[in-house]
Design a protein around this motif. Structure first.
Motif, PDB file in Angstrom:
ATOM      1  N   PHE A  17       0.816  -1.212   0.000  1.00 28.54           N
ATOM      2  CA  PHE A  17       0.000   0.000   0.000  1.00 28.54           C
ATOM      3  C   PHE A  17       0.855   1.270   0.000  1.00 28.54           C
ATOM      4  CE2 PHE A  17      -3.280  -2.929   1.808  1.00 28.54           C
ATOM      5  CZ  PHE A  17      -4.126  -2.866   0.714  1.00 28.54           C
ATOM      6  N   GLY A  18       2.024   1.221   0.612  1.00 30.74           N
ATOM      7  CA  GLY A  18       2.940   2.364   0.561  1.00 30.74           C
ATOM      8  C   GLY A  18       3.439   2.612  -0.849  1.00 30.74           C
ATOM      9  N   GLY A  19       3.809   1.536  -1.541  1.00 25.79           N
ATOM     10  CA  GLY A  19       4.253   1.663  -2.933  1.00 25.79           C
ATOM     11  C   GLY A  19       3.136   2.152  -3.838  1.00 25.79           C
ATOM     12  N   LEU A  20       1.927   1.653  -3.611  1.00 23.21           N
ATOM     13  CA  LEU A  20       0.776   2.093  -4.388  1.00 23.21           C
ATOM     14  C   LEU A  20       0.503   3.582  -4.170  1.00 23.21           C
ATOM     15  CD1 LEU A  20      -1.262   0.716  -6.293  1.00 23.21           C
ATOM     16  CD2 LEU A  20      -2.765   0.455  -4.315  1.00 23.21           C
ATOM     17  N   SER A  21       0.614   4.024  -2.945  1.00 22.34           N
ATOM     18  CA  SER A  21       0.405   5.433  -2.629  1.00 22.34           C
ATOM     19  C   SER A  21       1.453   6.319  -3.311  1.00 22.34           C
ATOM     20  CB  SER A  21       0.459   5.634  -1.114  1.00 22.34           C
ATOM     21  OG  SER A  21       0.408   6.987  -0.796  1.00 22.34           O
ATOM     22  N   ILE A  22       2.694   5.907  -3.263  1.00 24.29           N
ATOM     23  CA  ILE A  22       3.765   6.677  -3.921  1.00 24.29           C
ATOM     24  C   ILE A  22       3.550   6.702  -5.432  1.00 24.29           C
ATOM     25  CG2 ILE A  22       6.253   6.677  -4.428  1.00 24.29           C
ATOM     26  CD1 ILE A  22       6.663   5.672  -1.549  1.00 24.29           C
ATOM     27  N   TYR A  23       3.123   5.576  -6.030  1.00 20.35           N
ATOM     28  CA  TYR A  23       2.865   5.529  -7.473  1.00 20.35           C
ATOM     29  C   TYR A  23       1.767   6.511  -7.870  1.00 20.35           C
ATOM     30  CZ  TYR A  23       0.936   4.009 -11.895  1.00 20.35           C
ATOM     31  OH  TYR A  23       0.444   4.005 -13.162  1.00 20.35           O
ATOM     32  N   PHE A  24       0.642   6.502  -7.127  1.00 20.28           N
ATOM     33  CA  PHE A  24      -0.453   7.408  -7.456  1.00 20.28           C
ATOM     34  C   PHE A  24      -0.038   8.870  -7.294  1.00 20.28           C
ATOM     35  CE2 PHE A  24      -3.557   3.846  -6.616  1.00 20.28           C
ATOM     36  CZ  PHE A  24      -3.949   3.746  -7.929  1.00 20.28           C
ATOM     37  N   THR A  25       0.724   9.172  -6.267  1.00 21.98           N
ATOM     38  CA  THR A  25       1.168  10.546  -6.041  1.00 21.98           C
ATOM     39  C   THR A  25       2.071  11.021  -7.178  1.00 21.98           C
ATOM     40  OG1 THR A  25       1.032  10.220  -3.657  1.00 21.98           O
ATOM     41  CG2 THR A  25       2.353  12.080  -4.432  1.00 21.98           C
ATOM     42  N   VAL A  26       3.064  10.226  -7.525  1.00 24.39           N
ATOM     43  CA  VAL A  26       4.013  10.612  -8.577  1.00 24.39           C
ATOM     44  C   VAL A  26       3.312  10.693  -9.934  1.00 24.39           C
ATOM     45  CG1 VAL A  26       6.078   9.869  -9.831  1.00 24.39           C
ATOM     46  CG2 VAL A  26       6.024   9.767  -7.343  1.00 24.39           C
TER      47      VAL A  26
END
Length: 71
Positions: A17-26
């Motif tokens: 979920f942390g990686g998913l959050s960073i992907y959506f933000t970037v």
């Protein structure tokens, strides 16, 4: 469920979920302004036209509510 498996599942979910959050933000930051080829338009703030006398405030008159004597 053993404590070791529970810890592994929690860490795996945290990473996912942390990686998913960073992907959506970037990806959202990257795509700002790229939709429909339209750039963001910026306008200057225009001066607001105010009324000279406020009908709801009885103390807003030039004579401060006093009657003037005719000279």
């Amino acid at each position: 469920m053993t404590p070791e498996i529970r810890l592994a599942v929690i860490l795996l979910m945290l990473l996912f979920f942390g990686g998913l959050s960073i992907y959506f933000t970037v990806s959202s930051i990257y795509r700002i302004g790229k939709e429909d080829g339209e750039a963001i338009r910026i306008e200057h703030i225009r001066q607001l036209q105010l009324q000279r006398k406020d009908s709801t405030n009885i103390f807003n008159h030039q004579d401060n509510g006093r009657k003037r004597s005719e000279e």
